[in-house]
Design a protein around this motif. Structure first.
Motif, PDB file in Angstrom:
ATOM      1  N   SER A  98     -19.366 -38.150 -58.391  1.00 29.14           N
ATOM      2  CA  SER A  98     -17.982 -37.858 -58.748  1.00 29.14           C
ATOM      3  C   SER A  98     -17.966 -36.833 -59.875  1.00 29.14           C
ATOM      4  CB  SER A  98     -17.276 -39.134 -59.211  1.00 29.14           C
ATOM      5  OG  SER A  98     -17.813 -39.579 -60.458  1.00 29.14           O
ATOM      6  N   GLY A  99     -16.800 -36.277 -60.133  1.00 28.13           N
ATOM      7  CA  GLY A  99     -16.690 -35.285 -61.199  1.00 28.13           C
ATOM      8  C   GLY A  99     -17.108 -35.841 -62.547  1.00 28.13           C
ATOM      9  N   GLY A 100     -16.692 -37.072 -62.829  1.00 27.56           N
ATOM     10  CA  GLY A 100     -17.048 -37.706 -64.094  1.00 27.56           C
ATOM     11  C   GLY A 100     -18.534 -37.973 -64.202  1.00 27.56           C
ATOM     12  N   GLN A 101     -19.152 -38.407 -63.111  1.00 25.14           N
ATOM     13  CA  GLN A 101     -20.593 -38.661 -63.113  1.00 25.14           C
ATOM     14  C   GLN A 101     -21.373 -37.370 -63.326  1.00 25.14           C
ATOM     15  OE1 GLN A 101     -20.783 -40.656 -59.277  1.00 25.14           O
ATOM     16  NE2 GLN A 101     -21.255 -42.622 -60.256  1.00 25.14           N
ATOM     17  N   LYS A 102     -20.931 -36.293 -62.667  1.00 31.03           N
ATOM     18  CA  LYS A 102     -21.593 -34.996 -62.861  1.00 31.03           C
ATOM     19  C   LYS A 102     -21.531 -34.566 -64.323  1.00 31.03           C
ATOM     20  CE  LYS A 102     -20.898 -32.900 -58.286  1.00 31.03           C
ATOM     21  NZ  LYS A 102     -20.213 -31.800 -57.551  1.00 31.03           N
ATOM     22  N   GLN A 103     -20.380 -34.785 -64.923  1.00 28.55           N
ATOM     23  CA  GLN A 103     -20.227 -34.390 -66.323  1.00 28.55           C
ATOM     24  C   GLN A 103     -21.202 -35.147 -67.215  1.00 28.55           C
ATOM     25  OE1 GLN A 103     -18.839 -31.888 -67.279  1.00 28.55           O
ATOM     26  NE2 GLN A 103     -17.811 -32.034 -69.245  1.00 28.55           N
ATOM     27  N   MET A 104     -21.388 -36.426 -66.950  1.00 30.70           N
ATOM     28  CA  MET A 104     -22.333 -37.223 -67.729  1.00 30.70           C
ATOM     29  C   MET A 104     -23.757 -36.701 -67.544  1.00 30.70           C
ATOM     30  SD  MET A 104     -20.612 -39.506 -69.409  1.00 30.70           S
ATOM     31  CE  MET A 104     -21.646 -40.910 -69.817  1.00 30.70           C
ATOM     32  N   VAL A 105     -24.075 -36.267 -66.334  1.00 28.31           N
ATOM     33  CA  VAL A 105     -25.414 -35.726 -66.052  1.00 28.31           C
ATOM     34  C   VAL A 105     -25.627 -34.420 -66.812  1.00 28.31           C
ATOM     35  CG1 VAL A 105     -26.909 -34.741 -64.278  1.00 28.31           C
ATOM     36  CG2 VAL A 105     -25.646 -36.850 -63.818  1.00 28.31           C
TER      37      VAL A 105
ATOM     38  N   GLN B 243     -12.208 -44.737 -70.694  1.00 26.70           N
ATOM     39  CA  GLN B 243     -13.352 -45.534 -71.121  1.00 26.70           C
ATOM     40  C   GLN B 243     -14.570 -44.654 -71.376  1.00 26.70           C
ATOM     41  OE1 GLN B 243     -14.875 -48.291 -68.219  1.00 26.70           O
ATOM     42  NE2 GLN B 243     -16.165 -49.350 -69.687  1.00 26.70           N
ATOM     43  N   HIS B 244     -14.852 -43.741 -70.436  1.00 28.56           N
ATOM     44  CA  HIS B 244     -16.022 -42.883 -70.577  1.00 28.56           C
ATOM     45  C   HIS B 244     -15.833 -41.832 -71.673  1.00 28.56           C
ATOM     46  CE1 HIS B 244     -17.160 -44.519 -66.561  1.00 28.56           C
ATOM     47  NE2 HIS B 244     -18.354 -44.426 -67.105  1.00 28.56           N
TER      48      HIS B 244
END
Length: 260
Positions: A136-143, A168-169
């Motif tokens: 997801s977009g949020g997961q990519k950003q965390m990576v 939350q993130h």
């Protein structure tokens, strides 16, 4: 790390974007705020070495022009606002690319351990073997944030790192940034639109307007009704919560709106 800018300026095709930027920043979190087109992203790119401005940028009392390329690569890390990739890579491989300057033809145990530690530290180790384009977009950003931290940089530059993250993130990310900045003695500079995130997590705030620095200092000294009205063109209610943290509530625009 100490970072200093002296008479920094930059133009795109003879159009001035930054004018006479001067500041001194030491190991802490600095939020770079201001309205659209204030010059925040351009200033970050100049600090990251993506753009070559006029004037001087000093890292630990040394002009960046006098530092070797390897020193600059190791010392600073930059996360742009729009981090995208079309590469068919796993998350683990994406993080390894963050160390491309030091990798040889064979990846060693030290590099593998470094990636594993960052994934675990950020709580995304379950994504390690997934293809980054499946996230997801949020997961990519965390990576991509994890990739920017893989070299343990002295200077961490981030342009709107909360894009694509839920509330939350966002909070978890800034708590993590706060922790690692203190532990590593880093200088972290983050361009932000969210004034409340800046007020809550930044030690120092630099307000930009029309390519210049309008003001800088602690959140309480900078985030005033007068500054917000002058820079953003809005009236705002500013209060302090029980933890002593500022809370900014936008009220209305100071501009007159004409209706036919």
């Amino acid at each position: 790390m100490k970072l200093e800018a002296n008479d920094l300026s930059f133009s795109y095709n003879s159009h001035p974007v930054l004018n006479d930027i001067n500041f001194k920043i030491e190991s802490r979190i600095t939020a770079l705020i201001g309205p659209n087109a204030a010059g925040k992203s351009t200033l970050l790119k100049c600090m990251a070495g993506v753009l070559e401005p006029d004037g001087s940028l000093i890292i630990n009392e040394k002009d960046v022009k006098d530092l070797k390329k390897e020193e600059l690569i190791r010392s600073r890390s930059y996360l742009p606002q729009d981090s995208k990739t079309n590469a068919c890579l796993s998350v683990f491989e994406t993080l390894l690319l963050g160390m491309v300057h030091s990798l040889s033809w064979k990846v060693g145990e030290e590099e593998i351990e470094a990636v594993s530690n960052v994934l675990e530290y950020m709580g995304i180790e379950d994504l390690a073997m997934k293809n980054i384009n499946e996230l997801s977009g949020g997961q990519k950003q965390m990576v991509f944030i994890a990739q920017s931290l893989i070299r343990n940089p002295q200077l961490l530059l981030m342009d709107e790192p909360t894009n694509g993250l839920d509330l939350q993130h966002q909070l978890e990310l800034f708590e993590f940034i706060q922790k690692i900045t203190k532990e590593k003695g880093m200088t972290t500079i983050i361009a932000l639109h969210d004034l409340n995130l800046a007020a809550r997590y930044a030690d120092n705030i630099v307000v930009m307007s029309k390519g210049m620095i309008h003001s800088s200092g602690s959140p309480s000294s900078v985030l005033t009704q007068k500054t917000i009205q002058s820079v953003y063109g809005i009236n705002a209610d500013i209060s302090v919560d029980t933890d002593g943290i500022l809370w900014i509530k936008p009220l209305n625009s100071v501009r007159k709106v004409f209706r036919s």
